[in-house]
Motif scaffolding. Sequence first.
Motif, PDB file in Angstrom:
ATOM      1  N   PRO A 137       6.031  17.679   8.845  1.00  0.00           N
ATOM      2  CA  PRO A 137       4.924  18.417   8.222  1.00  0.00           C
ATOM      3  C   PRO A 137       5.156  19.931   8.205  1.00  0.00           C
ATOM      4  CG  PRO A 137       4.088  16.777   9.747  1.00  0.00           C
ATOM      5  CD  PRO A 137       5.566  16.824   9.947  1.00  0.00           C
ATOM      6  N   ASP A 191      -0.047  11.779   0.801  1.00  0.00           N
ATOM      7  CA  ASP A 191      -0.730  12.374   1.944  1.00  0.00           C
ATOM      8  C   ASP A 191      -1.390  11.242   2.731  1.00  0.00           C
ATOM      9  OD1 ASP A 191      -1.862  14.686   3.452  1.00  0.00           O
ATOM     10  OD2 ASP A 191      -3.742  13.821   2.744  1.00  0.00           O
ATOM     11  N   GLU A 198       4.590  12.819   4.930  1.00  0.00           N
ATOM     12  CA  GLU A 198       4.778  13.486   6.215  1.00  0.00           C
ATOM     13  C   GLU A 198       4.787  12.472   7.355  1.00  0.00           C
ATOM     14  OE1 GLU A 198       2.513  17.734   5.265  1.00  0.00           O
ATOM     15  OE2 GLU A 198       1.443  16.114   6.294  1.00  0.00           O
ATOM     16  N   THR A 253       3.264  11.355  10.364  1.00  0.00           N
ATOM     17  CA  THR A 253       1.980  11.541  11.055  1.00  0.00           C
ATOM     18  C   THR A 253       1.787  10.495  12.149  1.00  0.00           C
ATOM     19  OG1 THR A 253       0.881  10.224   9.344  1.00  0.00           O
ATOM     20  CG2 THR A 253       0.843  12.627   9.088  1.00  0.00           C
TER      21      THR A 253
END
Length: 330
Positions: free
Chosen positions: A83, A11, A58, A60
């Motif tokens: 995501p 994350d 993800e 980002t």
Amino acid sequence: MKNYKEVVGIDVSKKTIDAYCYHGQVHKEFVNDIVGYKSLIKWVFKVCKEATVFYCFENTGYYSLKLALYLSSQNIVYVEESPLKIKRSSGIVKEKTDVLDACLIARYAWLYREELKPSTVKSMSHLELGRLLALRDQIVRNNAGLKGTLKEMKIFLTSPTTDAGCISIKRSIEYLTKQVTCIEKRIKEIMSEETSMQKNYELLTSLKGFGLVIASQLIYHTGNFTRFDNWRAFSSYCGTAPFEHRSGTSIHRRKQCHYLGDRKMKSLLSMASVSAIQHDSELRLYYNKKLAEGKDKMLAVNNVRNKLIARAFAVVKRGTPYVVLQQHAA
């Protein structure tokens, strides 16, 4: 990815990254920089020992780009996933923490490991192209806001030419206009530096309604036409592809475009379609034909959008500029 024995879900946030080993069921937090990435690799090697590992996180934006660049430089296999895909595969989740997010990412990667493909970092020129296009879009929107403010001020002022506020806004507009020109110049330079990109750009601009911005955006979003297998897949990505919606005998709606899609690309294609209808005799006839069939105007415009996407992929695949057939008709 089915030959791997372990997956590490990550994350990514602005300052830290949370890593979670799916089978090892262990978690650790690291700093989101080179030092943190090196510590992450050492920790995973210690926890997983001899197991073959791949990483999943993800997309980002800038925060995950640094991690992707490092893993790519070390030839480490990783998957950078949307995501939304991870969120919708997680089921009903009532809690949100960085640790839980890392765990859900690891779970997703392990469950779908046979379908996932290793990700790769785009070339530096491609990354710069994306940054410049995003910056240009932001500056153009800011400039449009200032022009609107100036227009409103002129209505209420008796002498807008001598007003300090108007003068300041005019100078800002002139400066931003120059910045847009400089960005567009650099975009053209990036195109000319890569042969395949320059060739595809020239092919795209041979289409009516296609200029610098939409051609550059197409090249960027399609990975210079390597990311999508055909124009229908890209149409689905943009949100211009119609899908069926029916079930049994009671639910039977007409085909509609899904709300998920790249809104910026869809907006650019809409503007290109309006321009093409005005300047391309073939598309104008096609548009009027759809209207004569009783179709709604926006539905007819969407048909033109898909026509333009199909033409864009066709000229690139064929390698020759688009030719208006009607002008050669006897």
